[in-house]
Design an enzyme around this catalytic site. Structure first.
Site, PDB file in Angstrom:
ATOM      1  N   ASP A 271       0.208  35.175 -30.768  1.00 57.16           N
ATOM      2  CA  ASP A 271      -0.320  35.235 -29.393  1.00 57.16           C
ATOM      3  C   ASP A 271      -1.653  34.569 -29.136  1.00 57.16           C
ATOM      4  OD1 ASP A 271      -1.765  37.292 -30.504  1.00 57.16           O
ATOM      5  OD2 ASP A 271      -1.532  38.899 -28.857  1.00 57.16           O
ATOM      6  N   GLU A 272      -2.177  34.019 -29.979  1.00 60.49           N
ATOM      7  CA  GLU A 272      -3.497  33.360 -29.982  1.00 60.49           C
ATOM      8  C   GLU A 272      -3.757  32.278 -30.800  1.00 60.49           C
ATOM      9  OE1 GLU A 272      -7.212  35.516 -30.890  1.00 60.49           O
ATOM     10  OE2 GLU A 272      -6.098  36.955 -32.053  1.00 60.49           O
TER      11      GLU A 272
ATOM     12  N   ASP B  58      -5.635  32.738 -25.461  1.00 67.34           N
ATOM     13  CA  ASP B  58      -5.226  34.443 -25.770  1.00 67.34           C
ATOM     14  C   ASP B  58      -4.093  34.674 -24.632  1.00 67.34           C
ATOM     15  OD1 ASP B  58      -4.836  36.684 -26.815  1.00 67.34           O
ATOM     16  OD2 ASP B  58      -6.823  37.311 -26.576  1.00 67.34           O
TER      17      ASP B  58
END
Length: 365
Positions: free
Chosen positions: A108-109, A14
């Protein structure tokens, strides 16, 4: 119980305050300052906040005017999604140096299955550490990681040492960890569900574990079975390299409330055009059109229609959305409209849910 669950080593990566961190990286003047990516006007919404802003209570999905009140020196930055996508691709290219089993959740993850990885490293913790170091060195941003036996626990773990940290939950630690965990920390338990659980005396994983499957089914419907198994460390979902898109949508928040359907038609035209563009770019089509209406009092309404054929053409999407708009009288003036297409031609039958509830306890992490 017999240890018959598939044995996996899962990492959840993350990126830390991703959008805000990209802006601070690209503009050194913003480093160390409280910034929010999004709009700061009365209709603006915060998409992301730097850690400096979070200290004042600013968070994503918060109204811009409220964020400004909480943090008077907050700096608003317009989002640059093309740039975020570019950085995201750089990060993902690092992931693929270790495994092809990468399941992106967003820009983003992502989940990584490193049970058998390209580096031949038996330690998932060391793999995660190396990936994070490379992201910092090659991209210039920090990332946090959670490492454990399945996606559910890895995702929870990634929140524990943020920012720029990681946490490993070894197999023998999982059950005790989940029993002590506040129910609000369980991925999949939202604010409303947490309140319902509190009312029923369920505050921790141990409280949840004490409830029978029948009790959870009765009180929480379809989600009851999910809660029953996750608190026992059972989550058999594999890391899916090609996640199946279930819907595609676009929406607009208006600077002034709209009180008549006539004023909304032009807005719907633009939204339908954007949905069509995204469908064609993704090379998908859908059968179910859903119109999302958010009123000035923030109440939300959806209206849907399923067509007998797949569509991606703007004109059909727009006409269907118009029909839904005129389907019934509006409850109030409108601040937001959205159109989504679901029941896409990418969907496949899901695998039947495994019913094993055992946990493998001997596994090198």
């Amino acid at each position: 119980m017999s240890g018959d669950l598939p044995i996996r080593k899962i990492i959840h990566i993350d990126m830390d305050a991703f959008y805000a961190s990209v802006e601070q990286m690209d503009n050194p003047d913003l480093k160390g300052k409280a910034i929010a990516v999004g709009g700061g006007g009365k209709r603006g919404v915060v998409s992301a906040a730097s850690y400096e802003a979070r200290k004042f209570g600013v968070k994503s999905a918060m109204a811009g005017n409220l964020a400004s009140k909480l943090c008077p020196h907050l700096i608003f930055v317009r989002p640059r999604f093309e740039r975020y996508s570019e950085i995201s691709k750089q990060v993902k290219s690092i992931f693929y140096d270790y495994t092809d089993l990468v399941e992106p959740l967003s820009l983003d993850e992502a989940y990584l299955d490193v049970t058998e990885n390209k580096k031949g490293n038996p330690s998932a913790s060391l793999v995660a550490k190396e990936i994070r170091e490379r992201i910092l060195k090659e991209v210039g941003l920090t990332a946090s990681a959670g490492i454990s036996i399945n996606k559910f626990i890895a995702k929870i773990a990634s929140d524990y040492n943020k920012p720029n940290g990681q946490k490993t939950l070894n197999p023998e630690e999982v059950i005790e960890f989940l029993e002590k965990l506040d129910i609000r920390k369980f991925y999949g338990v939202g604010k409303v569900t947490a309140e319902r659980m509190y009312q029923k005396g369920i505050f921790t994983g141990a409280d949840l574990k004490s409830k029978s499957l029948e009790y959870l089914d009765k009180n929480f419907g379809k989600s009851g079975r999910y809660y029953y198994y996750i608190v026992r460390g059972v989550h058999n979902s594999e890391v899916k390299p090609n996640r199946i898109r279930k819907s595609l949508a676009a929406e607009r928040t208006f600077s002034e409330n709209l009180s008549s359907e006539v004023f909304m038609l032009e807005k719907l035209d633009h939204i339908a055009e954007e949905v069509s563009r995204r469908l064609k770019k993704s090379e998908v089509a859908g059968k179910t059109v859903t119109l999302k209406i958010k009123y000035s009092d923030f109440t939300l309404q959806t209206r849907s229609k399923t067509l007998p054929y797949f569509i991606s053409d703007k004109s059909i999407i727009l006409e269907t959305a118009k029909g839904l708009l005129y389907q019934e009288k509006l409850n109030n003036s409108v601040r937001l409209l959205g159109i989504s297409l679901s029941n896409l031609n990418t969907e496949v039958k899901k695998k039947p849910e495994q019913k094993s509830v055992s946990v493998q306890l001997k596994f090198e992490f």
